[in-house]
Structures are given as structure tokens and as C-alpha cells.
Write a protein that holds these residues in place. Structure first.
Motif, PDB file in Angstrom:
ATOM      1  N   GLN A  93     -27.589 -29.537 -19.567  1.00  0.00           N
ATOM      2  CA  GLN A  93     -26.230 -29.837 -19.093  1.00  0.00           C
ATOM      3  C   GLN A  93     -26.305 -30.887 -17.987  1.00  0.00           C
ATOM      4  OE1 GLN A  93     -23.233 -28.685 -20.446  1.00  0.00           O
ATOM      5  NE2 GLN A  93     -22.485 -30.335 -19.099  1.00  0.00           N
ATOM      6  N   ARG A 125     -27.882 -34.187 -24.779  1.00  0.00           N
ATOM      7  CA  ARG A 125     -26.685 -33.427 -25.161  1.00  0.00           C
ATOM      8  C   ARG A 125     -27.087 -32.145 -25.904  1.00  0.00           C
ATOM      9  NH1 ARG A 125     -21.274 -36.108 -27.610  1.00  0.00           N
ATOM     10  NH2 ARG A 125     -19.943 -34.321 -27.196  1.00  0.00           N
ATOM     11  N   LYS A 164     -19.944 -37.797 -24.015  1.00  0.00           N
ATOM     12  CA  LYS A 164     -21.340 -37.546 -24.366  1.00  0.00           C
ATOM     13  C   LYS A 164     -21.802 -36.189 -23.846  1.00  0.00           C
ATOM     14  CE  LYS A 164     -22.290 -42.519 -24.331  1.00  0.00           C
ATOM     15  NZ  LYS A 164     -22.233 -42.692 -25.802  1.00  0.00           N
ATOM     16  N   GLY A 165     -20.841 -35.327 -23.634  1.00  0.00           N
ATOM     17  CA  GLY A 165     -21.186 -33.958 -23.250  1.00  0.00           C
ATOM     18  C   GLY A 165     -21.443 -33.741 -21.770  1.00  0.00           C
ATOM     19  N   ALA A 166     -21.233 -34.782 -20.978  1.00  0.00           N
ATOM     20  CA  ALA A 166     -21.482 -34.639 -19.535  1.00  0.00           C
ATOM     21  C   ALA A 166     -20.188 -34.852 -18.759  1.00  0.00           C
ATOM     22  CB  ALA A 166     -22.528 -35.649 -19.074  1.00  0.00           C
ATOM     23  N   LEU A 173     -27.858 -39.439 -21.905  1.00  0.00           N
ATOM     24  CA  LEU A 173     -26.888 -38.358 -22.129  1.00  0.00           C
ATOM     25  C   LEU A 173     -26.844 -37.967 -23.601  1.00  0.00           C
ATOM     26  CD1 LEU A 173     -23.874 -39.379 -19.813  1.00  0.00           C
ATOM     27  CD2 LEU A 173     -25.770 -37.816 -19.302  1.00  0.00           C
ATOM     28  N   GLU A 174     -26.928 -38.979 -24.473  1.00  0.00           N
ATOM     29  CA  GLU A 174     -26.918 -38.690 -25.922  1.00  0.00           C
ATOM     30  C   GLU A 174     -28.116 -37.831 -26.315  1.00  0.00           C
ATOM     31  OE1 GLU A 174     -26.851 -42.637 -27.549  1.00  0.00           O
ATOM     32  OE2 GLU A 174     -24.740 -42.944 -26.993  1.00  0.00           O
TER      33      GLU A 174
END
Lengths: 250, 94
Positions: A93, A89, A113-115, A85-86
Motif C-alpha cells: 500500500q 499495486r 494506480k492504487g495509491a 506504483l503500477e
């Protein structure tokens, strides 16, 4: 021929005369139950399969690629997802549905982590099922999500039996588990076209042989696609990330 | 193990068929279990009786036929129907 018994012995008779001074009452209606055998071919998991198909078409309609991650507990599914995820990011998506028997520890590790992350606590169940995943899809994977990771319950047996509607399964196997897990648990490894070998940084400290492990993997599923990586050191992570990015390219 | 989930799903499917046939009971079910289905036949037998409680399959005999692949399906079932009622589908008298 004797007309009563059909035999060919001559000169014998059958005495049939008997008194029958009463008659058998039969003035009530009672159901005559008949036992029949029906031949079928009904899938035991038909209900789950129907939910899985509904999930698959929902995902396709929304342009989401879904991967079902399956391994033993402690193989490093969550750690790999954290690193993944990092790295993705701002580029892809992502969303995660993560399952555990209890706690939302994994969801908390993966948040920020943007998810979009959702935890399923199965309580007494050893696997995720398609209905549970499907109920979360609009909330988790709507809004422009391209890549959905479904982190299954840590278990090599049960999760393999339940189709969640994912596009494919990825099996994870850590070096500390030994090389022969694929032949010990062939159900999962025969169904996963992609395998990620985790904790490769520990190989120098283990009696673990990569050629042996790959040989076992190929015995169960010839041509399986294998990644070797360490989420801790980041070694091998580039290839995994590139692969995921290519997956969702139109 | 997930055999309870399998047993419950198995009975759910069997009851669906039985209701279509207007059956009053399901005295026997034969299920095909593949070696790669992820289902253990002994575990399945062990939980089946409990799963069948309060269903049409209460007290049913579970027969497990093993197969080589990922098969997991009901191959046949016995149903008790009222005589004279038409049993649809491919029905065979025992």
C-alpha cells in the motif's frame, strides 16, 4: 609621587579649581540601553526540524516508511513513480505527496494506480518543508499505508536543506544531465544513501560514462547504493521494486 | 533560491531568543553557514535586510562565518536590553 597624576616628576601641580554655578538636572527617568552579546548555538531551521521530528514519529507510530525523492526537474521522478506504483499495486500500500511550484499535473499522472496521492503547490517556494508535509500525513498516509513517497520540487539545491521527517533521501540523476552532477551538487549527493540513475536506455546516444558517474558518486558518498534503470523500457526496474519491498518487511 | 526562507527562519529564531532576554532590538547576528548547508552566504546577505523589516532585527548587521559541513546555526547575537535587566544565559558584555 604626584597624587593627582601618579607620575614621578616632582615640582608640578594640577589646578583643579573651577566654578560650577549650575547643576545638572536629571529629574526624568530614561532607560539606559545596554548592548550585550549572547553566545548561542541555535539552529536556523529549528522550527522545520521540530516539524520534521514530529513527522518522523507520526510515521513510525503508523508503520509508514517515507522516502524523499530529490532531483533536477525532468530527471524522471514522476515517471519512475508511475511505474513503481503500477508494480507495487496490490502488493504494497503506497501513498505519494508530490510537490511542484504550480499545477497538479503530477498528481493527476499518479492517480488511479492504487495509491493515495496529494499535490502540494508551493507557488513561490523552491522546496517542500516539514510543516506542509506534516499537515497532509494523516489524510495521505493513514489507513494502512506502508510506503510513502515524497516527490520533492525539481531542484538539486534547496530541497536538500529541509528535513521533511522522511527516513532517508533518494537522489535521482538522469544520464542526460552528465556524470558530474554529484560533484557539482555535493550537498544533496552527500545526504542521499541511495541514488537512482534514470534514462539508462539513452546511454547509447550520449557521451555518458557509467564508471565515471559511479566514481563521482562514490567520491561524494563512499558506498552509496546505486540503481541503474529505465522507467521507459523497464530495464533495471526489478531490482528497485525488490529493494522497496524489502524496505518495508518487518 | 530558498535563502528568503532561511533568512525568515533565522530572524524567527533570533527574535525568540531576544524576547526571552526582554531585548528591545537585535543590532547584530552572527550565523555559521556550512559549505554543505545548501545556503549561499551572498544570497542570504542580500535578502536578510528585507526579511528583517518590521522585526526586532530591523537594520541588524549580519555576519556570516563559513564552516566546512552542513552547519547552519546562530552563533551569537547582539541584543539591546535596558540597563540593570539581568541577561540570562551565557552573556558577555561587549
Amino acid at each position: 609621587m604626584c597624587k593627582d597624576c601618579g607620575c614621578n616628576v616632582k615640582g608640578h601641580s594640577h589646578d583643579h579649581a573651577h566654578d560650577h554655578g549650575h547643576h545638572h538636572e536629571h529629574d526624568h527617568e530614561h532607560p539606559h540601553v545596554e548592548r550585550k552579546t549572547i553566545e548561542l548555538e541555535v539552529k536556523v531551521l529549528a522550527e522545520n526540524d521540530a516539524h520534521a521530528e514530529a513527522n518522523r514519529s507520526w510515521l513510525s507510530q503508523h508503520g509508514v516508511m517515507a522516502i524523499n525523492l530529490i532531483s533536477s526537474p525532468g530527471t524522471g521522478k514522476t515517471y519512475l513513480l508511475e511505474r513503481t506504483l503500477e508494480r507495487l499495486r496490490g502488493r504494497v500500500q503506497c501513498a505519494v505527496i508530490t510537490g511542484d511550484q504550480c499545477t497538479d499535473n503530477d498528481a493527476r499522472r499518479l492517480m488511479g494506480k492504487g495509491a493515495m496521492v496529494k499535490q502540494i503547490e508551493t507557488i513561490n517556494s523552491c522546496h517542500l518543508d516539514a510543516a506542509r508535509v506534516g499537515a497532509l500525513l494523516p489524510e495521505v498516509a493513514g489507513n494502512g499505508v506502508k510506503l510513502l513517497f515524497i516527490e520533492n520540487i525539481g531542484n538539486l539545491v534547496c530541497p536538500a536543506a529541509f528535513d521533511l521527517g522522511e527516513h532517508f533521501k533518494v537522489a535521482l540523476l538522469s544520464t542526460t544531465e552528465g556524470e558530474d552532477k554529484p560533484v557539482k551538487y555535493p550537498t544533496l549527493f552527500s545526504m542521499a544513501p541511495v541514488v537512482v540513475l534514470t534514462k539508462m536506455d539513452l546511454v547509447p546516444y550520449l557521451d555518458w560514462s557509467l564508471p565515471k558517474c559511479r566514481q563521482y558518486l562514490n567520491t561524494i558518498r563512499p558506498g552509496v547504493f546505486v540503481f541503474e534503470l529505465s522507467a521507459k523500457t523497464g530495464a533495471g526496474l526489478d531490482a528497485w521494486i525488490e529493494y522497496l519491498e524489502k524496505l518495508i518487511k518487518p | 533560491m530558498h535563502e528568503m526562507a532561511i533568512a525568515l527562519a533565522l530572524i524567527e529564531q533570533a527574535e525568540k531568543v531576544a524576547r526571552e532576554q526582554n531585548a528591545r532590538a537585535i543590532p547584530g547576528i552572527t550565523v555559521v553557514v556550512g559549505r554543505l548547508s545548501g545556503t549561499d552566504p551572498d544570497a542570504l546577505r542580500a535578502v536578510f535586510e528585507l526579511a528583517a523589516e518590521e522585526t526586532l532585527a530591523k537594520g541588524a548587521t549580519l555576519t556570516v562565518d563559513m564552516a566546512a559541513g552542513r552547519e547552519l546555526y546562530i552563533k551569537s547575537m547582539e541584543v539591546d536590553v535596558e540597563a540593570g535587566e539581568d541577561v540570562r544565559g551565557e552573556a558577555l558584555n561587549v
